[in-house]
Design an enzyme around this catalytic site. Structure first.
Site, PDB file in Angstrom:
ATOM      1  N   ARG A  55      13.758 -22.917 -56.584  1.00  0.00           N
ATOM      2  CA  ARG A  55      14.686 -22.878 -55.439  1.00  0.00           C
ATOM      3  C   ARG A  55      13.945 -23.149 -54.136  1.00  0.00           C
ATOM      4  NH1 ARG A  55      17.708 -17.415 -55.914  1.00  0.00           N
ATOM      5  NH2 ARG A  55      18.744 -18.107 -53.989  1.00  0.00           N
ATOM      6  N   ASN A  68      21.784 -15.383 -47.079  1.00  0.00           N
ATOM      7  CA  ASN A  68      21.094 -16.522 -47.672  1.00  0.00           C
ATOM      8  C   ASN A  68      19.593 -16.395 -47.510  1.00  0.00           C
ATOM      9  OD1 ASN A  68      23.659 -17.449 -48.111  1.00  0.00           O
ATOM     10  ND2 ASN A  68      23.666 -18.860 -46.358  1.00  0.00           N
ATOM     11  N   ASP A  93      17.790 -19.215 -47.879  1.00  0.00           N
ATOM     12  CA  ASP A  93      17.310 -20.537 -47.455  1.00  0.00           C
ATOM     13  C   ASP A  93      16.964 -20.484 -45.964  1.00  0.00           C
ATOM     14  OD1 ASP A  93      20.736 -21.391 -47.538  1.00  0.00           O
ATOM     15  OD2 ASP A  93      19.570 -21.402 -45.686  1.00  0.00           O
ATOM     16  N   HIS A 132      18.702 -10.482 -46.962  1.00  0.00           N
ATOM     17  CA  HIS A 132      18.253 -10.568 -48.368  1.00  0.00           C
ATOM     18  C   HIS A 132      16.902 -11.257 -48.472  1.00  0.00           C
ATOM     19  CE1 HIS A 132      22.693 -10.207 -49.884  1.00  0.00           C
ATOM     20  NE2 HIS A 132      22.190  -9.069 -49.487  1.00  0.00           N
ATOM     21  N   CYS A 136      -1.663  -6.034 -50.243  1.00  0.00           N
ATOM     22  CA  CYS A 136      -1.922  -5.614 -48.848  1.00  0.00           C
ATOM     23  C   CYS A 136      -0.647  -5.443 -48.031  1.00  0.00           C
ATOM     24  CB  CYS A 136      -2.847  -6.630 -48.162  1.00  0.00           C
ATOM     25  SG  CYS A 136      -2.068  -8.222 -47.826  1.00  0.00           S
ATOM     26  N   CYS A 159      -4.988 -11.339 -47.523  1.00  0.00           N
ATOM     27  CA  CYS A 159      -6.133 -10.582 -48.077  1.00  0.00           C
ATOM     28  C   CYS A 159      -6.954 -11.359 -49.091  1.00  0.00           C
ATOM     29  CB  CYS A 159      -5.625  -9.274 -48.714  1.00  0.00           C
ATOM     30  SG  CYS A 159      -4.718  -9.509 -50.262  1.00  0.00           S
ATOM     31  N   GLY A 186      31.652 -18.178 -45.567  1.00  0.00           N
ATOM     32  CA  GLY A 186      31.035 -18.702 -46.785  1.00  0.00           C
ATOM     33  C   GLY A 186      30.484 -17.648 -47.711  1.00  0.00           C
TER      34      GLY A 186
HETATM   35  C1  BV8 Z   1      21.519  -2.122 -52.650  1.00  0.00           C
HETATM   36  C2  BV8 Z   1      18.714 -12.526 -52.862  1.00  0.00           C
HETATM   37  C3  BV8 Z   1      20.996   0.125 -52.436  1.00  0.00           C
HETATM   38  C4  BV8 Z   1      18.301 -12.921 -54.227  1.00  0.00           C
HETATM   39  C5  BV8 Z   1      20.796 -11.313 -53.261  1.00  0.00           C
HETATM   40  C6  BV8 Z   1      23.978  -1.010 -59.545  1.00  0.00           C
HETATM   41  C7  BV8 Z   1      22.619  -0.836 -59.295  1.00  0.00           C
HETATM   42  C8  BV8 Z   1      22.049  -1.153 -58.056  1.00  0.00           C
HETATM   43  C9  BV8 Z   1      22.858  -1.661 -57.060  1.00  0.00           C
HETATM   44  C10 BV8 Z   1      24.176  -1.863 -57.347  1.00  0.00           C
HETATM   45  C11 BV8 Z   1      24.765  -1.530 -58.551  1.00  0.00           C
HETATM   46  N1  BV8 Z   1      26.082  -1.834 -58.501  1.00  0.00           N
HETATM   47  C12 BV8 Z   1      26.367  -2.369 -57.292  1.00  0.00           C
HETATM   48  C13 BV8 Z   1      25.216  -2.369 -56.606  1.00  0.00           C
HETATM   49  C14 BV8 Z   1      25.033  -2.850 -55.317  1.00  0.00           C
HETATM   50  C15 BV8 Z   1      24.519  -4.272 -55.476  1.00  0.00           C
HETATM   51  C16 BV8 Z   1      25.739  -5.158 -55.620  1.00  0.00           C
HETATM   52  O1  BV8 Z   1      26.470  -5.319 -54.671  1.00  0.00           O
HETATM   53  N2  BV8 Z   1      25.966  -5.703 -56.813  1.00  0.00           N
HETATM   54  C17 BV8 Z   1      27.148  -6.534 -57.010  1.00  0.00           C
HETATM   55  C18 BV8 Z   1      26.817  -7.640 -58.018  1.00  0.00           C
HETATM   56  C19 BV8 Z   1      28.296  -5.654 -57.468  1.00  0.00           C
HETATM   57  N3  BV8 Z   1      23.798  -4.540 -54.255  1.00  0.00           N
HETATM   58  C20 BV8 Z   1      22.469  -4.362 -54.228  1.00  0.00           C
HETATM   59  O2  BV8 Z   1      21.775  -4.119 -55.198  1.00  0.00           O
HETATM   60  C21 BV8 Z   1      21.859  -4.488 -52.846  1.00  0.00           C
HETATM   61  N4  BV8 Z   1      21.027  -3.356 -52.624  1.00  0.00           N
HETATM   62  O3  BV8 Z   1      22.668  -1.847 -52.839  1.00  0.00           O
HETATM   63  O4  BV8 Z   1      20.555  -1.219 -52.436  1.00  0.00           O
HETATM   64  C22 BV8 Z   1      19.825   0.946 -52.296  1.00  0.00           C
HETATM   65  C23 BV8 Z   1      19.995   2.149 -51.670  1.00  0.00           C
HETATM   66  C24 BV8 Z   1      18.927   2.945 -51.525  1.00  0.00           C
HETATM   67  C25 BV8 Z   1      17.680   2.535 -51.990  1.00  0.00           C
HETATM   68  C26 BV8 Z   1      17.525   1.319 -52.621  1.00  0.00           C
HETATM   69  C27 BV8 Z   1      18.605   0.500 -52.782  1.00  0.00           C
HETATM   70  C28 BV8 Z   1      20.992  -5.712 -52.730  1.00  0.00           C
HETATM   71  C29 BV8 Z   1      21.833  -6.962 -52.922  1.00  0.00           C
HETATM   72  C30 BV8 Z   1      20.979  -8.168 -52.603  1.00  0.00           C
HETATM   73  C31 BV8 Z   1      20.731  -8.971 -53.874  1.00  0.00           C
HETATM   74  N5  BV8 Z   1      20.112 -10.228 -53.530  1.00  0.00           N
HETATM   75  N6  BV8 Z   1      20.163 -12.416 -52.852  1.00  0.00           N
HETATM   76  C32 BV8 Z   1      18.554 -14.388 -54.441  1.00  0.00           C
HETATM   77  O5  BV8 Z   1      19.150 -15.079 -53.588  1.00  0.00           O
HETATM   78  O6  BV8 Z   1      18.121 -14.846 -55.504  1.00  0.00           O
HETATM   79  S1  BV8 Z   1      22.476 -11.283 -53.291  1.00  0.00           S
HETATM   80  C33 BV8 Z   1      23.208 -12.708 -53.943  1.00  0.00           C
HETATM   81  O7  BV8 Z   1      24.610 -12.625 -53.669  1.00  0.00           O
HETATM   82  C34 BV8 Z   1      22.918 -13.987 -53.260  1.00  0.00           C
HETATM   83  O8  BV8 Z   1      21.704 -14.067 -52.700  1.00  0.00           O
HETATM   84  C35 BV8 Z   1      23.979 -14.168 -52.190  1.00  0.00           C
HETATM   85  O9  BV8 Z   1      23.411 -14.199 -50.946  1.00  0.00           O
HETATM   86  C36 BV8 Z   1      24.747 -12.934 -52.313  1.00  0.00           C
HETATM   87  C37 BV8 Z   1      26.181 -13.003 -51.976  1.00  0.00           C
HETATM   88  O10 BV8 Z   1      26.740 -14.142 -52.600  1.00  0.00           O
HETATM   89  P1  BV8 Z   1      27.494 -15.161 -51.639  1.00  0.00           P
HETATM   90  O11 BV8 Z   1      26.552 -15.595 -50.580  1.00  0.00           O
HETATM   91  O12 BV8 Z   1      28.786 -14.577 -51.221  1.00  0.00           O
HETATM   92  O13 BV8 Z   1      27.677 -16.397 -52.622  1.00  0.00           O
HETATM   93  P2  BV8 Z   1      28.868 -16.587 -53.655  1.00  0.00           P
HETATM   94  O14 BV8 Z   1      28.509 -17.748 -54.523  1.00  0.00           O
HETATM   95  O15 BV8 Z   1      29.201 -15.280 -54.284  1.00  0.00           O
HETATM   96  O16 BV8 Z   1      30.117 -16.995 -52.742  1.00  0.00           O
HETATM   97  C38 BV8 Z   1      30.089 -18.210 -52.014  1.00  0.00           C
HETATM   98  C39 BV8 Z   1      31.395 -18.315 -51.252  1.00  0.00           C
HETATM   99  O17 BV8 Z   1      31.360 -19.501 -50.477  1.00  0.00           O
HETATM  100  C40 BV8 Z   1      32.609 -18.410 -52.161  1.00  0.00           C
HETATM  101  O18 BV8 Z   1      33.615 -17.523 -51.698  1.00  0.00           O
HETATM  102  C41 BV8 Z   1      33.074 -19.865 -51.996  1.00  0.00           C
HETATM  103  O19 BV8 Z   1      34.496 -19.977 -52.038  1.00  0.00           O
HETATM  104  C42 BV8 Z   1      32.584 -20.189 -50.614  1.00  0.00           C
HETATM  105  N7  BV8 Z   1      32.292 -21.619 -50.391  1.00  0.00           N
HETATM  106  C43 BV8 Z   1      31.824 -22.519 -51.290  1.00  0.00           C
HETATM  107  N8  BV8 Z   1      31.696 -23.717 -50.677  1.00  0.00           N
HETATM  108  C44 BV8 Z   1      32.044 -23.554 -49.384  1.00  0.00           C
HETATM  109  C45 BV8 Z   1      32.443 -22.218 -49.198  1.00  0.00           C
HETATM  110  N9  BV8 Z   1      32.876 -21.748 -48.018  1.00  0.00           N
HETATM  111  C46 BV8 Z   1      32.918 -22.632 -46.993  1.00  0.00           C
HETATM  112  N10 BV8 Z   1      32.558 -23.923 -47.093  1.00  0.00           N
HETATM  113  C47 BV8 Z   1      32.127 -24.418 -48.265  1.00  0.00           C
HETATM  114  N11 BV8 Z   1      31.780 -25.709 -48.360  1.00  0.00           N
END
Ligand code: BV8
Length: 244
Positions: free
Chosen positions: A65, A100, A102, A117, A128, A147, A184
């Site tokens: 990526r 994002n 990116d 994120h 380090c 480091c 988005g």
């Molecule tokens: C946290 C980096 C708490 C990585 C990402 C069980 C265990 C642990 C946590 C959880 C759990 N259950 C739920 C959770 C919370 C969890 C969560 O929400 N899970 C979901 C799946 C239910 N969240 C977490 O774990 C977060 N941390 O809760 O920590 C905590 C508390 C104390 C101590 C420690 C921790 C961390 C979440 C971050 C994960 N990392 N990204 C990587 O990129 O590889 S998140 C991942 O989803 C992506 O990176 C992305 O950024 C993010 C959101 O997705 P979207 O950006 O919305 O993308 P998506 O494809 O879904 O949607 C795109 C949209 O665009 C669509 O609607 C589409 O219609 C639209 N679109 C398409 N084309 C266009 C458009 N719109 C306009 N124009 C276009 N042309």
């Protein structure tokens, strides 16, 4: 608060973006039919447990990526540029929070920008603690730029189950804002998906998305269409109304 002219100061604005804002720059989203999570499982590449179990697989996933960002065809689009202009010209407080990883918002010129994120272009050293510009490939265990140790670099990306970055600054901006715009994002990942519930009722809430997100009903206004059309239109109207 009023300005010398007597006009009320414009509200603070918080903009949240997701993968949809980069879709027209050629980067896949996550949950669309051709999305990233349709090809690989989150549990295999985007959790600390996956990294502990099979670091090479996780490094390869992020190396691929990261390599996309070096592709000259992948560059900021009209939505990124419009948000950078809003950052430059909005007369009140402003924060662009992106999910994002990116680098397109930064390359478009956004400055008041927070990658909650993390960032593909950066690596974090587990030896380090330094966060530095990432070498192109981490799968080859390059030395840490700070480091010099080998084998300790991971992507500076927030995995599922890890705490997102900048949450205090985000919560402060949400507490003060009078305008919240979500662009988005499918509204399926927390805590980002919960921001609208935090501000609704005391801020104007707007969703600009290709299709209604999971949280669309929580917004005062929800407009559907491609970001490269909706965002410039919205930003132009916002700046015109603010006399900016
Ligand atoms: C946290 C980096 C708490 C990585 C990402 C069980 C265990 C642990 C946590 C959880 C759990 N259950 C739920 C959770 C919370 C969890 C969560 O929400 N899970 C979901 C799946 C239910 N969240 C977490 O774990 C977060 N941390 O809760 O920590 C905590 C508390 C104390 C101590 C420690 C921790 C961390 C979440 C971050 C994960 N990392 N990204 C990587 O990129 O590889 S998140 C991942 O989803 C992506 O990176 C992305 O950024 C993010 C959101 O997705 P979207 O950006 O919305 O993308 P998506 O494809 O879904 O949607 C795109 C949209 O665009 C669509 O609607 C589409 O219609 C639209 N679109 C398409 N084309 C266009 C458009 N719109 C306009 N124009 C276009 N042309």
């Amino acid at each position: 608060m009023t300005r010398p002219s007597g006009a009320a100061a414009p509200p603070g604005a918080v903009v949240l973006t997701g993968a949809g804002v980069s879709r027209e720059s050629g980067l896949s989203t996550f949950r669309d039919p051709d999305g990233v999570w349709r090809r690989v499982r989150i549990e295999d590449v985007a959790t600390p447990e996956a990294f502990a179990r099979d670091p090479a697989r996780v490094q390869e996933f992020y190396d691929a990526r990261r390599a996309q960002l070096a592709d000259p065809a992948v560059r900021p689009n009209a939505a990124h540029r419009a948000l950078a202009e809003l950052d430059r010209r909005w007369p009140g407080d402003f924060l662009l929070v992106t999910q994002n990883v990116d680098d397109l918002h930064g390359r478009a010129g956004s400055e008041r920008l927070l990658h909650m994120h993390g960032e593909l272009a950066k690596a974090r050293c587990l030896r380090c603690g330094a966060v530095e510009r990432s070498p192109p490939r981490l799968a080859d265990s390059p030395p840490c730029p700070a480091c010099g140790e080998r084998g300790g670099l991971r992507p500076h990306v927030v995995w599922f189950g890890e705490m997102p970055l900048g949450m205090e600054r985000i919560e402060e901006a949400l507490a003060r804002c009078g305008l919240f715009v979500s662009i988005g994002t499918s509204g399926s990942v927390y805590p980002a998906a919960g921001f609208v519930a935090t501000v609704r009722g005391r801020a104007r809430t707007v969703e600009l998305n290709l299709e209604p997100s999971e949280g669309s009903a929580l917004f005062d206004e929800a407009r559907q269409g491609p970001a490269t059309r909706l965002v410039p239109e919205f930003v132009d109207a916002l700046l015109r109304d603010a006399g900016a």
